[in-house]
Design an enzyme around this catalytic site. Structure first.
Site, PDB file in Angstrom:
ATOM      1  N   SER A  73       0.833  -1.211   0.000  1.00 30.05           N
ATOM      2  CA  SER A  73       0.000   0.000   0.000  1.00 30.05           C
ATOM      3  C   SER A  73       0.863   1.255   0.000  1.00 30.05           C
ATOM      4  CB  SER A  73      -0.890  -0.007   1.244  1.00 30.05           C
ATOM      5  OG  SER A  73      -1.468   1.256   1.477  1.00 30.05           O
TER       6      SER A  73
ATOM      7  N   TYR B 257      -2.497   0.181  10.236  1.00 24.50           N
ATOM      8  CA  TYR B 257      -2.637  -0.506   8.949  1.00 24.50           C
ATOM      9  C   TYR B 257      -1.374  -0.332   8.102  1.00 24.50           C
ATOM     10  CZ  TYR B 257      -3.829  -1.078   4.036  1.00 24.50           C
ATOM     11  OH  TYR B 257      -3.803  -1.438   2.707  1.00 24.50           O
TER      12      TYR B 257
ATOM     13  N   LYS C 233       1.738  -3.124   6.746  1.00 26.09           N
ATOM     14  CA  LYS C 233       2.263  -3.285   5.389  1.00 26.09           C
ATOM     15  C   LYS C 233       3.774  -3.058   5.361  1.00 26.09           C
ATOM     16  CE  LYS C 233      -1.665  -4.065   3.238  1.00 26.09           C
ATOM     17  NZ  LYS C 233      -1.958  -5.357   2.587  1.00 26.09           N
TER      18      LYS C 233
END
Length: 337
Positions: A124, A148, A152
């Protein structure tokens, strides 16, 4: 060639399966259906004439994954399975670290045991954090600002460490920017469970009457119109990026990292206006406070993917909105209908 697709019944995963089949590959899906529906797998079959084998299971189950990798003669793995909402990750960080990081470690352990060494990871643009310069390149500093994004980034570091320790792996990292849109048939799209965490599906639900208005999170960012700027890219372009990466790097050892975006930043208000045109009416909106974990602006530098993968985002913002509206208007309650 058989490809294991974790999270293959989900939004990006299911459309990647369509692209894989259309390109001559055989996807085998593993999905726990926590944020997806088997109806998406049926739609893959109706669009391509080939319904992929789908196993309902979790990436926490190493034994299941080893069995699938061996018995289905899997040669490559595309890994989509993971939680993906920035704002939710702020309130539920342990869920995100457990599912995204531990789940990926389990998958890599299963691949290690089964002798499969080709891996494509769904990363991402959040790994870039609050960027100092635009556009961001694959070599821009990484510093995620949400749980989040940190999951990643942690996984990227894990893959880089793995490549140094075991140099026979081919590890491709695809950093998506903001995938939106749907299949132009209206058969496959983003079916958010509960209240959507992303702009486009929320806007689509406002358009069909499932939500009263669109909350615009922050109107005081240092951007041309005060709203956040993102690089919105059609989900089919993202799906095709995975096929390009698989074709290019199958058996090519090392870590290969690419941005998948359009190279153009568009504001929340620009997307809102384009979607209003697509559905043919002005939609209600309301300016509200910023969300924790959100940044002001980010868009991609995409020349590396163009040069090395022969890939480029081809679909316009209008197509992203039109395809989303076609999906949502035909499926106002999503796959549940």
């Amino acid at each position: 060639m058989n490809v294991l697709v974790t999270g293959g019944a989900g939004y990006i995963g299911s459309l990647t399966c369509v692209s894989l089949i259309e390109s001559g590959y055989t996807p085998v899906i593993l999905d726990n259906l926590s944020n997806s529906k088997l109806a998406a797998v049926e739609a893959i079959g109706s669009l391509t004439g080939k319904t992929p084998e789908c196993h309902v299971g979790d990436i926490g189950d190493i034994a299941l994954m080893v069995e699938l990798l061996r018995s289905r003669k899997i040669e490559s793995v595309i890994h989509f399975a993971g939680k993906k909402a920035v704002s939710e990750s702020v309130s539920k960080p342990l869920d995100y670290y457990r599912n995204n990081v531990t789940g990926t470690l389990n998958l890599l352990a299963a691949m290690q045991e089964a002798g499969v060494r080709d891996f494509i990871f769904s990363s991402s643009a959040t790994v870039y954090g609050e960027p100092k310069q635009m556009p961001v390149t694959e070599n821009s500093p990484r510093s995620a600002v949400s749980p989040y994004g940190r999951t990643k980034l942690m996984i990227e570091h894990i893959l880089e460490d793995l490549a140094r320790a075991e140099p026979d792996w081919s590890l491709t990292i695809l950093r998506y920017f903001n995938p939106v849109g749907a299949h132009p048939s209206g058969r496959i799209g983003e079916d958010s469970q509960g209240v959507p965490n992303n702009l486009m599906p929320y806007l689509a639900q406002v358009a069909v009457g499932r939500r009263d208005y669109l909350p615009i999170f922050g109107g005081d960012y240092p951007t041309p119109d005060g709203t956040a700027v993102r690089d919105y890219v059609h989900v089919l372009d993202v799906a095709e990026g995975h096929v390009a990466a698989l074709r290019t790097h199958k058996g090519q050892v090392g870590v290969h990292t690419y941005n998948l975006g359009t190279g153009q930043g568009r504001s929340v208000l620009e997307l809102f206006t384009a979607f209003s045109h697509a559905c043919g009416r002005n939609l209600p909106s309301r300016l509200v406070e910023r969300r924790p974990g959100d940044i002001a602006a980010i868009w991609a530098e995409i020349s590396k993917a163009e040069r090395q993968l022969n890939w480029r985002a081809r679909r316009s913002l209008d197509e992203m909105c039109q395809d989303t509206w076609r999906w949502q208007s035909a499926n106002p309650d999503g796959y549940r209908a």
